[in-house]
Write an enzyme that holds these catalytic residues in place. Sequence first.
Site, PDB file in Angstrom:
ATOM      1  N   SER A 205       0.838  -1.186   0.000  1.00 45.84           N
ATOM      2  CA  SER A 205       0.000   0.000   0.000  1.00 45.84           C
ATOM      3  C   SER A 205       0.886   1.254   0.000  1.00 45.84           C
ATOM      4  CB  SER A 205      -0.962  -0.042   1.189  1.00 45.84           C
ATOM      5  OG  SER A 205      -2.043   0.836   1.015  1.00 45.84           O
ATOM      6  N   LEU A 206       0.823   2.099   1.033  1.00 45.54           N
ATOM      7  CA  LEU A 206       1.721   3.261   1.065  1.00 45.54           C
ATOM      8  C   LEU A 206       3.172   2.814   0.989  1.00 45.54           C
ATOM      9  CD1 LEU A 206       2.341   6.280   1.476  1.00 45.54           C
ATOM     10  CD2 LEU A 206       2.250   5.862   3.948  1.00 45.54           C
TER      11      LEU A 206
END
Length: 252
Positions: A95-96
Amino acid sequence: MNAPAIDARKWMPYPSAGGAPTTLYCLPHAGAGASTYLPWRKELQPDVDVVPLQPPGREMRMRDEPFENLTPLLNDLLAAMDGVWQEPFALFGHSLGALVAFELARRLSAGEGPRPAHLIVSGRRAPQHPSRLPWIRMADDPMLLEIVRRLGGTPDEILDDEQMRQTVLTLMRADLGVDQTYRYRPDPPLDVPITVLSGSTDSHVTMAELEPWAECGSAGVDIRLVPGGHFFVVTQRETVLRRVRHCLVGSP
């Protein structure tokens, strides 16, 4: 007077165990910390030495101010890891963390350190696509709490505790700010193999948002769907680790 060197141990609270033919540096998703990857260490040994990286503002770095923009985060990480990278190595991020790993690979490949042998990104739309979330910096706490619940990955018992909830929201505001202030720049494709993993039912990442990853690498980009939603890295950990091992050492 020279500025004091950044202590690599802050970024590497769980240092290399050594002895494996390759090292995998792992970056966590928004709101998470290095301990997310501790189960991977035992499961990937002796083929892969897993070294989780710890951004500030979480776990044992709770007292350190979290970054709200990607460039200073990368500057800090690269300064801390200068001369420390254990080659050969690969990068993983979810994700991030996938965005951080991608831009980290770009800067290392541009000469700011040794080039990674492989980049594995997970649960993240291609960097050409901006965030679809409401603008986090304008959101009040109730709106941010709703967003965090919708994203998943944070237990309800934490979000239901007033003190812990505020700590989580502060960190998530910073982490999601890193994502939302990011602007993709069309540099030459990475000359590094890229593996892209995505949950087959992930409502946060569409197939159309995955496809531009193919433009990010010139040494092969392999996009793979894994059963599950956004946190398939947890629910399908064995499947993910088999793919990671195959990418790095070629074993089935």
